[in-house]
Enzyme design. Structure first.
Site, mmCIF file in Angstrom:
data_model
loop_
_atom_site.group_PDB
_atom_site.id
_atom_site.type_symbol
_atom_site.label_atom_id
_atom_site.label_comp_id
_atom_site.label_asym_id
_atom_site.label_seq_id
_atom_site.Cartn_x
_atom_site.Cartn_y
_atom_site.Cartn_z
ATOM 1 N N LEU A 126 -9.317 -1.801 -2.240
ATOM 2 C CA LEU A 126 -8.253 -2.750 -2.185
ATOM 3 C C LEU A 126 -6.873 -1.996 -2.530
ATOM 4 C CD1 LEU A 126 -10.293 -5.472 -4.014
ATOM 5 C CD2 LEU A 126 -9.545 -5.604 -1.737
ATOM 6 N N LYS A 181 -8.343 11.369 -9.752
ATOM 7 C CA LYS A 181 -7.690 10.810 -8.394
ATOM 8 C C LYS A 181 -6.156 11.038 -8.740
ATOM 9 C CE LYS A 181 -6.466 8.791 -4.580
ATOM 10 N NZ LYS A 181 -6.496 9.394 -3.212
ATOM 11 N N LYS A 231 3.096 4.002 -5.448
ATOM 12 C CA LYS A 231 2.053 3.150 -6.774
ATOM 13 C C LYS A 231 1.338 4.548 -7.190
ATOM 14 C CE LYS A 231 -2.101 2.613 -5.358
ATOM 15 N NZ LYS A 231 -3.519 2.194 -4.564
HETATM 16 P P1 NAD Z 1 -5.114 -1.093 3.290
HETATM 17 O O1 NAD Z 1 -3.872 -2.202 2.946
HETATM 18 O O2 NAD Z 1 -4.981 -0.584 4.608
HETATM 19 O O3 NAD Z 1 -6.323 -1.966 3.001
HETATM 20 C C1 NAD Z 1 -6.587 -2.796 1.937
HETATM 21 C C2 NAD Z 1 -7.137 -3.896 2.611
HETATM 22 O O4 NAD Z 1 -7.562 -4.849 1.390
HETATM 23 C C3 NAD Z 1 -6.269 -4.726 3.569
HETATM 24 O O5 NAD Z 1 -7.027 -4.949 4.615
HETATM 25 C C4 NAD Z 1 -6.014 -6.154 2.779
HETATM 26 O O6 NAD Z 1 -6.110 -7.106 3.988
HETATM 27 C C5 NAD Z 1 -7.225 -6.171 1.937
HETATM 28 N N1 NAD Z 1 -7.184 -7.226 0.818
HETATM 29 C C6 NAD Z 1 -6.062 -7.642 -0.025
HETATM 30 N N2 NAD Z 1 -6.152 -8.310 -0.962
HETATM 31 C C7 NAD Z 1 -7.540 -8.775 -0.664
HETATM 32 C C8 NAD Z 1 -8.222 -9.716 -1.402
HETATM 33 N N3 NAD Z 1 -8.006 -10.600 -2.299
HETATM 34 N N4 NAD Z 1 -9.695 -9.976 -0.747
HETATM 35 C C9 NAD Z 1 -9.936 -9.182 0.258
HETATM 36 N N5 NAD Z 1 -9.234 -8.104 0.807
HETATM 37 C C10 NAD Z 1 -8.134 -8.155 0.494
HETATM 38 O O7 NAD Z 1 -5.018 0.153 2.378
HETATM 39 P P2 NAD Z 1 -5.828 1.481 2.525
HETATM 40 O O8 NAD Z 1 -5.079 2.583 3.023
HETATM 41 O O9 NAD Z 1 -7.043 1.212 3.097
HETATM 42 O O10 NAD Z 1 -6.249 1.695 0.993
HETATM 43 C C11 NAD Z 1 -7.021 1.034 0.141
HETATM 44 C C12 NAD Z 1 -7.122 1.825 -1.369
HETATM 45 O O11 NAD Z 1 -7.635 3.102 -1.291
HETATM 46 C C13 NAD Z 1 -5.795 1.743 -2.066
HETATM 47 O O12 NAD Z 1 -6.183 1.728 -3.375
HETATM 48 C C14 NAD Z 1 -5.542 3.277 -1.665
HETATM 49 O O13 NAD Z 1 -4.442 3.696 -2.572
HETATM 50 C C15 NAD Z 1 -6.747 3.993 -1.656
HETATM 51 N N6 NAD Z 1 -6.771 5.428 -0.931
HETATM 52 C C16 NAD Z 1 -6.013 5.213 0.424
HETATM 53 C C17 NAD Z 1 -5.943 6.358 1.245
HETATM 54 C C18 NAD Z 1 -5.370 6.475 2.571
HETATM 55 O O14 NAD Z 1 -5.225 7.340 3.282
HETATM 56 N N7 NAD Z 1 -4.907 5.316 3.083
HETATM 57 C C19 NAD Z 1 -6.672 7.541 0.955
HETATM 58 C C20 NAD Z 1 -7.388 7.468 -0.390
HETATM 59 C C21 NAD Z 1 -7.476 6.113 -1.277
#
Ligand code: NAD
Length: 299
Positions: free
Chosen positions: A71, A176, A245
């Site tokens: 999330l 992290k 963030k």
């Molecule tokens: P993203 O925004 O693509 O995905 C998040 C998803 O959560 C979205 O599809 C959104 O619709 C969903 N969401 C939001 N509120 C919700 C709710 N109440 N119930 C259900 N679903 C809900 O983000 P991401 O890039 O996939 O990142 C997700 C997490 O992983 C973040 O915390 C980010 O910091 C971490 N992260 C991301 C990466 C990267 O390369 N993108 C790498 C490591 C860690």
């Protein structure tokens, strides 16, 4: 083997099927797990083939024992954990946090779940969308040893570099955040340095070639610049908002821990300003943003 079999029998839940969650849940399905998934933005194009759809968080919590979260930030994780804890007919007993939410939010999630008899495992990841697809993520787990051992057969499907870095919720987040602070500083410093070189008349691609066989080499120069900055596609797959963030959370946690954090504060401010000026942009777009602030050096 017994642990593998046990983990396979239980239905797994996955909430948040975004850039990271969609490929990670896809790996669980491909490894033979029954997965039930939910995303607030809808399941079309997000839910992996052969995974089971749920219409709500409650729908996942009613069918899955272990529920993974991927999330955007701590507020959302807190709200989703509260919904899981309160779900009618709940089967969920364990929540695995894959999101980056910071130490304080992880502790809050753990406490509110523990009050209802659920376990929270702090397990953020690093390695990007490509790592999520390939299962080559690094995972940083804050959990008791026995819990880590029990979950390891499933966790290693997502992350072939799976570390237990501490005993408690928050330890994974600390690891992290300190990693992402280093990454945020490297991308910011490489972007500033390359824009300086451009102003002087140096070629960006040649600068990166030189840096990559010199002492300034980082993942910004070996990966982010060659893939997304030099081709000027700025599409690496990590939002500037997420970098803002993470850098902000790091600066706050470092201040709270009462350790020197001058650079942390400065790096957080750079990413906050970038996110405010370029909402929705990929984090590699910082280079183009700095070009603009230098008076439009770009092609
Ligand atoms: P993203 O925004 O693509 O995905 C998040 C998803 O959560 C979205 O599809 C959104 O619709 C969903 N969401 C939001 N509120 C919700 C709710 N109440 N119930 C259900 N679903 C809900 O983000 P991401 O890039 O996939 O990142 C997700 C997490 O992983 C973040 O915390 C980010 O910091 C971490 N992260 C991301 C990466 C990267 O390369 N993108 C790498 C490591 C860690």
């Amino acid at each position: 083997m017994a642990e593998d079999d046990g983990a396979r029998r239980e239905t797994l839940g996955f909430i948040g099927l975004g850039r990271m969650g969609s490929p990670m849940s896809g790996r669980l399905v491909a490894a033979g797990h029954r997965v039930v998934g939910f995303d607030a933005a809808g399941l079309e194009g997000r839910l992996p083939e052969s995974a089971l759809p749920a219409a709500s968080v409650e729908g996942v919590a009613g069918r899955a024992g272990t529920v993974f979260l991927s999330l955007p930030h701590g507020e959302v994780s807190r709200a989703v954990c509260a919904e899981i804890a309160a779900a009618a007919g709940r089967r969920a007993h364990t929540v695995v946090e894959l999101s980056t939410i910071g130490m304080a939010a992880a502790r809050t999630c753990a406490e509110l779940l523990a009050a209802e008899g659920l376990v929270y495992v702090d397990a953020p990841v690093s390695g990007g969308v490509a790592g999520a697809r390939a299962g080559t993520l690094a995972m940083m787990v804050g959990a008791e040893a026995a819990r880590f051992v029990a979950l390891h057969p499933v966790l290693r499907v997502l992350a072939n570099n799976c570390f237990r870095v501490g005993d408690r919720p928050g330890h994974g987040q600390a690891m992290k955040l300190l990693n992402n602070f280093i990454s945020a500083a490297a991308l910011a410093s490489t972007s500033e340095a390359v824009v300086f070189g451009q102003r002087i008349g140096l070629d960006p691609a040649l600068m990166i070639d030189v840096i990559n066989v010199s002492s300034g080499r980082t993942t910004a120069s070996t990966d982010k610049f060659p893939r997304s900055v030099i081709p000027r596609t700025y599409d690496f797959g990590f939002a500037g908002a997420l970098m803002a963030k993470d850098a902000t959370l790091y600066a706050q946690e470092a201040a709270q821990a009462d350790v020197p954090h001058e650079l942390g504060t400065l790096v957080a401010r750079i990413w906050q300003e970038f996110d405010a000026d370029c909402p929705g942009a990929d984090f590699t777009y910082l280079h183009k943003y700095l070009e603009g602030r230098a008076g439009g050096l770009g092609a």
